[in-house]
Scaffold this motif. Structure first.
Motif, PDB file in Angstrom:
ATOM      1  N   SER B  49       0.839  -1.212   0.000  1.00 40.13           N
ATOM      2  CA  SER B  49       0.000   0.000   0.000  1.00 40.13           C
ATOM      3  C   SER B  49       0.867   1.253   0.000  1.00 40.13           C
ATOM      4  O   SER B  49       0.525   2.258  -0.638  1.00 40.13           O
ATOM      5  CB  SER B  49      -0.920   0.016   1.220  1.00 40.13           C
ATOM      6  N   ASP B 161      -5.705  -1.043  -4.872  1.00 36.43           N
ATOM      7  CA  ASP B 161      -5.182  -1.648  -3.643  1.00 36.43           C
ATOM      8  C   ASP B 161      -6.141  -2.723  -3.124  1.00 36.43           C
ATOM      9  O   ASP B 161      -7.118  -2.409  -2.454  1.00 36.43           O
ATOM     10  CB  ASP B 161      -4.968  -0.564  -2.579  1.00 36.43           C
ATOM     11  N   GLU B 162      -5.857  -3.970  -3.454  1.00 30.76           N
ATOM     12  CA  GLU B 162      -6.707  -5.105  -3.076  1.00 30.76           C
ATOM     13  C   GLU B 162      -8.184  -4.829  -3.346  1.00 30.76           C
ATOM     14  O   GLU B 162      -9.027  -5.000  -2.465  1.00 30.76           O
ATOM     15  CB  GLU B 162      -6.523  -5.438  -1.589  1.00 30.76           C
TER      16      GLU B 162
HETATM   17 MG   LIG Z   1      -2.141  -2.663   2.180  1.00 29.44          MG
END
Ligand SMILES: [Mg+2]
Ligand SMILES: Nc1ncnc2c1ncn2[C@@H]1O[C@H](COP(=O)(O)OP(=O)(O)OP(=O)(O)O)[C@@H](O)[C@H]1O
Lengths: 284, 254
Positions: B49, B161-162
């Motif tokens: 991240s 991000d995911e």
């Molecule tokens: Mg992360």
């Protein structure tokens, strides 16, 4: 109940699957209505019970009428007070004080809350003082405010403002600060500046907590004004209550308290109705 | 060899924490070509991240250089778009209004945006849901809205991000297939963070494998599965090989 059935009978009978769903929905509605009715009955029943206890305790001499008047005497006093010549001018005085105190308290709380939340320099400059000012119970200021602002409306408004300000300030600040960090990231990634972030994210996000503050402030504004009128006034509902109490007109005092409570409650409900329109998404 | 769309050289990120400095990224270098689909995989806390935020210009790097389209890059810019694990929809705005948000913030042409956003809502399979509120949608549907919003201002680089990390297996696979379809159609450059090695192999041209403490780029895996990819790709023996190799790089095999 019979009315509902009559209406349902008037409609053409749906067939098969559709009618099954319709019947299900109708059944659910009926259940909801019954539950609603039951809850109302429970509340009404409890109210009647309290009234009954009050009646028995005062009518049969368990409690002296100088301490608590009978329900009937209170009811009569309400009529007497409301038709008295002096009543409405005093209502008007108090109403003005409450509304001004409420409005100024709310506005100043919101403005300073936004300032402290949005600008580091404002926060650094005034936040410590605001927190320190919060420490004393505001009621102790009432006599001082009477000295400063006189016996008239200004001193009552000032007390209400001081009572309203801090909860509104704190709720505004808390609301503007409790935001999803990813939402902030999203706004920053879209190159949104301070103003756009405020308008599109922070402010709407803060509204639920701010509305809770508004409701709290309303009751505090009423409290502040009435206390102010107790401490020193020549007009207003608080002044009337104080005067009647002095003349041992307990039924009159009770009737005024009941009227004041009803008024506070009605406005509170209005604010709640407004709230559910403003923050409609909370019910989704 | 500064030939990519995004070039990172010796990127380092140190956080000052209560217990002393914490090295989140240690000397990370890479080059991403225009139109490439890149995944970042690695265990929790390895700096995925953090790296994505630096790529987005949201986080300052402590050291190193980052070049985007030939220019030094250290601030948010409108040709980048970000998407997160949670949909981050605004509950007071309808689906349509949420998708319109980037255009409004960036002051894009209203009429064009209105059309484009309607197309995007259709494309993510939410035709007819434009007037609903996020609170009325399932988690998977909300993430579709977030995908539409990501594309609303037509960014050149997608930083994700995911994005499907909180979805169930079935929804995630559907979203993967749809993302590939969109990517193949639009030719965007994608940097995609995931915990899921299979997802990374299925989607990516190259996978950056990262290890934690300090966050390092352990290696880069080239995925040679043919394009366009369908679920069939998962039956390819090379698919399992890649997954196995990445597991080994991450030290999961002992
Ligand atoms: Mg992360
Ligand atoms: N703002 C911060 N302040 C201090 N330390 C931070 C901060 N942000 C991240 N870190 C630390 O940096 C390291 C990398 O964090 P990062 O969020 O980039 O990991 P990640 O790979 O995305 O993990 P996950 O897979 O769990 O999301 C972690 O050890 C984390 O604790």
């Amino acid at each position: 109940m019979s009315l509902v059935h009559a209406n349902a009978d008037d409609m053409p009978a749906p067939t098969g699957h559709e009618s099954m769903i319709d019947r299900f929905i109708a059944g659910e509605r009926r259940k909801q209505r019954r539950k609603h009715l039951l809850h109302r009955l429970l509340a009404a029943g409890f109210g009647l019970f309290v009234l009954l206890v009050w009646h028995v305790a005062t009518t049969y001499g368990f409690v002296h009428a100088l301490i608590i008047p009978t329900p009937l005497a209170t009811f009569e006093a309400t009529g007497r007070v409301m038709s008295a010549e002096y009543f409405w001018p005093n209502v008007w005085v108090t109403l003005q004080e409450i509304l001004w105190g409420f409005a100024i308290g709310l506005a100043s709380g919101v403005i300073l809350g936004v300032g402290v939340a949005m600008f580091d320099t404002v926060r650094a400059t005034i936040y410590p003082y605001l927190v320190a000012l919060q420490a004393p119970p505001k009621i102790v200021l009432a006599p001082i405010f009477i000295t400063w602002f006189g016996f008239d409306q200004a001193s009552k408004i000032a007390i209400a403002v001081v009572m309203c300000f801090f909860p509104m300030f704190l709720n505004t600040l808390t609301g503007l600060s409790s935001v999803d960090p990813n939402a902030i990231k999203l706004m920053r990634s879209l190159t949104a500046g301070r103003w756009k972030t405020f308008r599109y994210l922070l402010l709407p996000n803060a509204l639920p907590i701010m509305m809770a503050g508004v409701k709290l402030c309303w009751t505090l504004a009423v409290l502040g004004v009435i206390v102010g009128e107790f401490v020193g006034a020549s007009a207003g509902i608080g002044y009337l209550i104080y005067a009647m109490n002095f003349q041992l007109d307990i039924a009159g005092v009770f009737s005024l308290i009941i009227l004041l409570s009803l008024f506070t409650l009605v406005v509170y409900q209005l604010i709640e109705a407004l709230e559910s329109r403003i923050i409609f998404w909370k019910q989704l | 060899m500064n030939t990519g769309l995004i070039d990172g050289r010796h990127i380092t990120k140190v956080y000052a924490t209560a217990t002393g400095p914490l090295v989140a990224l240690d000397d990370v270098s890479f080059s991403i070509r225009e139109g490439e689909f890149i995944s970042l995989v690695g265990p929790s806390g390895c700096g995925k991240s953090t790296l994505l935020s630096i790529l987005g210009g949201l986080e300052e790097k402590s050291d190193g250089t980052l070049v985007l389209a030939g220019k030094h890059h250290d601030a948010p810019r409108p040709d980048l778009g970000m998407m997160f694990q949670t949909s981050v929809l605004f509950p007071w705005r309808t689906i349509r209004e949420n998708v319109r948000l980037p255009g409004i913030i960036l002051g894009l042409d209203k009429k064009q945006q209105a059309e484009r956003c309607e197309e995007l809502i259709d494309m993510v399979g939410l035709k007819g849901f434009g007037d609903r509120y996020p609170g009325e949608l399932s988690g998977g549907m909300r993430q579709r809205v977030a995908l539409a919003r990501l594309l609303a201002h037509d960014p050149r680089v997608l930083l994700m991000d995911e994005p499907f990390g909180a979805l169930d297996e079935f929804t995630r696979e559907t979203m993967n297939v749809e993302l590939l379809r969109i990517w193949e159609k639009t030719g965007k450059t994608v940097v995609f963070v995931t915990h899921n090695i299979g997802e990374a192999v299925f989607l990516s041209d190259r996978i950056f494998v990262m290890t934690p403490r300090p966050g390092r780029l352990e290696g880069i895996v080239e995925v040679d599965l043919p394009r366009p990819r369908t679920m069939e790709a998962m039956r390819d023996p090379r698919f399992a090989d890649h997954v196995f190799n990445i597991r080994r790089m991450l030290g999961v095999d002992h």
